[in-house]
Design a protein around this motif. Structure first.
Motif, PDB file in Angstrom:
ATOM      1  N   ALA A 133      29.942 -14.293 -34.015  1.00  0.00           N
ATOM      2  CA  ALA A 133      29.219 -12.956 -35.226  1.00  0.00           C
ATOM      3  C   ALA A 133      30.519 -12.641 -36.294  1.00  0.00           C
ATOM      4  CB  ALA A 133      29.557 -11.752 -34.146  1.00  0.00           C
ATOM      5  N   ALA A 134      31.938 -12.537 -35.509  1.00  0.00           N
ATOM      6  CA  ALA A 134      32.724 -12.661 -36.202  1.00  0.00           C
ATOM      7  C   ALA A 134      33.073 -14.052 -38.133  1.00  0.00           C
ATOM      8  CB  ALA A 134      34.701 -12.410 -35.583  1.00  0.00           C
ATOM      9  N   HIS A 135      32.922 -14.633 -37.513  1.00  0.00           N
ATOM     10  CA  HIS A 135      33.518 -15.783 -38.439  1.00  0.00           C
ATOM     11  C   HIS A 135      32.670 -16.245 -39.853  1.00  0.00           C
ATOM     12  CE1 HIS A 135      30.475 -19.149 -38.530  1.00  0.00           C
ATOM     13  NE2 HIS A 135      30.194 -18.975 -36.654  1.00  0.00           N
ATOM     14  N   GLY A 136      31.585 -15.036 -39.448  1.00  0.00           N
ATOM     15  CA  GLY A 136      30.521 -14.968 -40.366  1.00  0.00           C
ATOM     16  C   GLY A 136      30.221 -16.481 -41.641  1.00  0.00           C
ATOM     17  N   GLY A 137      29.950 -16.564 -42.641  1.00  0.00           N
ATOM     18  CA  GLY A 137      29.791 -17.162 -42.782  1.00  0.00           C
ATOM     19  C   GLY A 137      30.671 -18.574 -43.194  1.00  0.00           C
ATOM     20  N   ALA A 138      31.788 -18.979 -43.478  1.00  0.00           N
ATOM     21  CA  ALA A 138      32.871 -19.702 -43.799  1.00  0.00           C
ATOM     22  C   ALA A 138      33.247 -20.484 -42.770  1.00  0.00           C
ATOM     23  CB  ALA A 138      34.693 -18.625 -44.196  1.00  0.00           C
ATOM     24  N   GLY A 139      32.602 -20.565 -41.321  1.00  0.00           N
ATOM     25  CA  GLY A 139      32.832 -21.240 -40.574  1.00  0.00           C
ATOM     26  C   GLY A 139      34.545 -21.520 -39.897  1.00  0.00           C
TER      27      GLY A 139
ATOM     28  N   GLU B 259      20.488 -29.555 -34.388  1.00  0.00           N
ATOM     29  CA  GLU B 259      20.947 -30.190 -34.420  1.00  0.00           C
ATOM     30  C   GLU B 259      21.402 -31.747 -35.359  1.00  0.00           C
ATOM     31  OE1 GLU B 259      20.243 -32.227 -31.407  1.00  0.00           O
ATOM     32  OE2 GLU B 259      21.112 -30.637 -30.412  1.00  0.00           O
ATOM     33  N   ALA B 260      20.904 -30.428 -36.765  1.00  0.00           N
ATOM     34  CA  ALA B 260      21.002 -31.535 -37.656  1.00  0.00           C
ATOM     35  C   ALA B 260      22.697 -31.780 -38.231  1.00  0.00           C
ATOM     36  CB  ALA B 260      20.198 -31.320 -38.272  1.00  0.00           C
ATOM     37  N   GLN B 261      23.275 -32.750 -38.156  1.00  0.00           N
ATOM     38  CA  GLN B 261      24.770 -32.068 -39.298  1.00  0.00           C
ATOM     39  C   GLN B 261      24.924 -31.807 -40.164  1.00  0.00           C
ATOM     40  OE1 GLN B 261      26.663 -35.740 -38.838  1.00  0.00           O
ATOM     41  NE2 GLN B 261      25.994 -35.869 -36.127  1.00  0.00           N
ATOM     42  N   SER B 262      26.162 -31.514 -40.206  1.00  0.00           N
ATOM     43  CA  SER B 262      26.304 -29.940 -40.653  1.00  0.00           C
ATOM     44  C   SER B 262      26.451 -30.990 -42.113  1.00  0.00           C
ATOM     45  CB  SER B 262      27.335 -28.975 -41.149  1.00  0.00           C
ATOM     46  OG  SER B 262      28.844 -30.184 -40.253  1.00  0.00           O
ATOM     47  N   SER B 263      26.061 -29.884 -43.374  1.00  0.00           N
ATOM     48  CA  SER B 263      26.205 -30.922 -44.613  1.00  0.00           C
ATOM     49  C   SER B 263      27.461 -30.235 -45.436  1.00  0.00           C
ATOM     50  CB  SER B 263      25.373 -30.632 -45.854  1.00  0.00           C
ATOM     51  OG  SER B 263      25.799 -28.959 -45.804  1.00  0.00           O
ATOM     52  N   ARG B 264      27.782 -31.622 -46.027  1.00  0.00           N
ATOM     53  CA  ARG B 264      29.742 -31.649 -46.528  1.00  0.00           C
ATOM     54  C   ARG B 264      29.463 -30.026 -47.352  1.00  0.00           C
ATOM     55  NH1 ARG B 264      31.423 -36.166 -50.913  1.00  0.00           N
ATOM     56  NH2 ARG B 264      33.611 -35.560 -50.894  1.00  0.00           N
ATOM     57  N   SER B 265      28.382 -29.232 -48.047  1.00  0.00           N
ATOM     58  CA  SER B 265      28.790 -28.161 -48.988  1.00  0.00           C
ATOM     59  C   SER B 265      28.870 -27.168 -47.680  1.00  0.00           C
ATOM     60  CB  SER B 265      27.794 -27.928 -50.292  1.00  0.00           C
ATOM     61  OG  SER B 265      26.835 -27.773 -48.818  1.00  0.00           O
ATOM     62  N   GLN B 266      28.389 -27.339 -46.470  1.00  0.00           N
ATOM     63  CA  GLN B 266      28.768 -26.446 -45.526  1.00  0.00           C
ATOM     64  C   GLN B 266      29.924 -26.401 -45.532  1.00  0.00           C
ATOM     65  OE1 GLN B 266      25.970 -26.628 -42.411  1.00  0.00           O
ATOM     66  NE2 GLN B 266      27.155 -25.970 -40.626  1.00  0.00           N
ATOM     67  N   TRP B 267      31.505 -27.091 -45.297  1.00  0.00           N
ATOM     68  CA  TRP B 267      32.700 -27.424 -44.864  1.00  0.00           C
ATOM     69  C   TRP B 267      33.269 -26.392 -45.922  1.00  0.00           C
ATOM     70  CZ3 TRP B 267      32.627 -32.593 -43.270  1.00  0.00           C
ATOM     71  CH2 TRP B 267      31.754 -33.023 -41.630  1.00  0.00           C
ATOM     72  N   GLN B 268      32.573 -26.593 -47.518  1.00  0.00           N
ATOM     73  CA  GLN B 268      33.434 -25.482 -49.194  1.00  0.00           C
ATOM     74  C   GLN B 268      34.296 -24.024 -48.540  1.00  0.00           C
ATOM     75  OE1 GLN B 268      34.623 -27.406 -50.775  1.00  0.00           O
ATOM     76  NE2 GLN B 268      33.775 -29.538 -50.411  1.00  0.00           N
TER      77      GLN B 268
ATOM     78  N   TYR C 196      39.107 -21.256 -48.329  1.00  0.00           N
ATOM     79  CA  TYR C 196      39.318 -20.099 -47.340  1.00  0.00           C
ATOM     80  C   TYR C 196      40.873 -20.816 -47.325  1.00  0.00           C
ATOM     81  CZ  TYR C 196      41.494 -16.906 -43.787  1.00  0.00           C
ATOM     82  OH  TYR C 196      41.611 -16.093 -43.095  1.00  0.00           O
ATOM     83  N   LEU C 197      41.186 -22.031 -46.999  1.00  0.00           N
ATOM     84  CA  LEU C 197      42.599 -22.794 -46.474  1.00  0.00           C
ATOM     85  C   LEU C 197      42.677 -23.023 -47.647  1.00  0.00           C
ATOM     86  CD1 LEU C 197      41.097 -25.376 -43.692  1.00  0.00           C
ATOM     87  CD2 LEU C 197      41.641 -23.641 -43.684  1.00  0.00           C
TER      88      LEU C 197
ATOM     89  N   GLY D 146      35.132 -38.756 -41.650  1.00  0.00           N
ATOM     90  CA  GLY D 146      36.286 -39.342 -42.488  1.00  0.00           C
ATOM     91  C   GLY D 146      36.129 -38.580 -44.247  1.00  0.00           C
ATOM     92  N   GLU D 147      35.049 -38.215 -44.415  1.00  0.00           N
ATOM     93  CA  GLU D 147      34.963 -37.087 -45.337  1.00  0.00           C
ATOM     94  C   GLU D 147      35.532 -35.626 -44.746  1.00  0.00           C
ATOM     95  OE1 GLU D 147      30.715 -39.024 -46.972  1.00  0.00           O
ATOM     96  OE2 GLU D 147      30.675 -36.649 -46.360  1.00  0.00           O
ATOM     97  N   LEU D 148      35.295 -34.974 -44.610  1.00  0.00           N
ATOM     98  CA  LEU D 148      35.918 -34.463 -43.742  1.00  0.00           C
ATOM     99  C   LEU D 148      37.869 -34.109 -43.458  1.00  0.00           C
ATOM    100  CD1 LEU D 148      36.381 -31.315 -42.704  1.00  0.00           C
ATOM    101  CD2 LEU D 148      35.636 -32.085 -40.159  1.00  0.00           C
TER     102      LEU D 148
END
Ligand SMILES: *Cc1c(COP(=O)(O)O)cnc(C)c1O
Ligand code: SF4
Length: 343
Positions: free
Chosen positions: A97-103, A136-145, A150-151, A176-178
């Motif tokens: 619950a705490a990490h919110g949307g940023a992951g 089950e689907a792989q997360s999309s690249r934009s999901q890490w943005q 934040y980093l 590799g992209e990540l």
């Protein structure tokens, strides 16, 4: 381990086929292990709480005919999962619950944990994420943005911990992209990967992954997750040796589980076997009190007593830190004093 020739339309890596072909049907699991069909109704019921999922490479290390096999116990759905007990809740750590949307979970000094994907190759019945059925689907690249943003604004973070789910369930390409995105953050020095895949599906450690780690400017630490010495067969030994040759420092985290590894013999055998394959024990976690996992729980006093027996038996560098995750603390809470292993 297999090396794949590059073609114009690459076939999925062989580990991905194995990943997709994991056993999900309780009947098939029981048949593969010559177990009585009377275990099936309960397994079906409890699989409705959290689906069964186990790679065939892991099943191959279980002993047929033994319903108490320590590897099977970790993955076989049981009626005990319906037991309600005070204190056993859906989200015991409170993180999801705490990490919110940023992951990204930034709780500790200098390091942050990135939820890369919700997917796992295996479904461990004791997992604290069992009530978070990720897609089950792989997360999309934009999901890490959001996490990368934040980093970027937190230059004090020097170590990124890839967690999940299981970060190595990402395809070779997405991983590799990540990695490239992370390498572009100048403050990062270390890449830590928390993964059970080198154990449950060792072919995941393929040439592509090894090349990615070898070529990275980040120092890598791979924290595998094995709970019992019998998980660490020669295929796992080869996979972790290859990770070591690619420059990764190798550690293990385990969960203390009733009926799986709650004896002095089991814990010492695990530490010794880890050492044999070049991995040091890092954490021994007390179970997160997640609903449905009470039958795995050990009273804290028993856990500490067991750890003290281990301390009297094992070299200091083979003694894991006995810890419990308590939200709001600046570090994991040590339940017993332990020397610091040095590499
Ligand atoms: C366990 C954990 C870490 C890693 O802690 P170490 O002491 O470096 O092993 C970092 N962030 C979170 C949120 C964790 O749960
Ligand atoms: S591999 Fe880890 S995250 Fe995945 S189900 Fe098992 S314990 Fe949970």
């Amino acid at each position: 381990m297999s090396v794949h020739a590059k073609t114009t339309s690459p076939a999925p890596a062989s580990w991905q086929r194995q990943y997709a072909e994991a056993v999900r049907d309780p009947r098939e699991l029981l048949q593969l292990l010559d177990l009585p069909a009377d275990l099936l109704p309960a397994a079906r019921r409890a699989a409705g709480l959290f689906p069964l999922r186990v790679p065939r490479a892991f099943i191959a290390r279980m002993q047929p005919g033994r319903s108490d096999d320590p590897l099977l116990r970790q993955v076989l759905p049981l009626d005990a999962e319906f037991d309600e007990a005070p204190g056993f809740v859906a989200d015991p750590v409170g993180d999801l619950a705490a990490h919110g949307g940023a992951g990204v979970l930034h709780k500790y000094h200098g390091r942050a944990l990135l939820i890369t994907t919700g997917a796992c190759a295996v479904h461990c019945r004791y997992c604290f994420r069992r009530h978070y059925p990720y897609p089950e689907a792989q997360s999309s690249r934009s999901q890490w943005q959001p996490a990368l943003d934040y980093l970027r604004t937190h230059p004090e973070i020097q170590e990124i911990i890839l967690s999940g789910g299981d970060p190595l369930s990402l395809s070779d390409q997405r991983f590799g992209e990540l990695l490239r995105e992370l390498e572009a953050l100048p403050q990062l020095r270390r890449l830590r990967i928390h993964s059970r895949l080198p154990v449950v599906l060792p072919d995941r450690v393929n040439e592509t992954l090894l090349g990615q780690l070898r070529e990275s400017r980040l120092r890598s630490v791979v924290v595998i997750h094995a709970n019992h010495a019998a998980e660490l067969d020669p295929s796992v030994a080869r996979a972790v040796a290859a990770l070591g040759e690619a420059g990764a420092m190798l550690l293990n985290q385990a969960v203390l589980l009733q009926g799986v590894n709650d004896t002095l013999e089991a814990q010492c055998a695990l530490s010794e076997r880890l050492f044999d394959i070049g991995v040091l024990p890092y954490y021994l976690h007390l179970l997160d009190r997640v609903r449905g996992a009470r039958h795995f729980d050990l009273p804290e006093a028993r856990a500490v007593a067991l750890w003290r027996q281990m301390a009297a038996r094992l070299p200091g560098y083979l003694l894991p830190r006995l810890v419990r995750e308590i939200s709001g603390e600046p570090n994991k809470t040590l339940l017993a004093p332990t020397p610091t292993p040095q590499s």
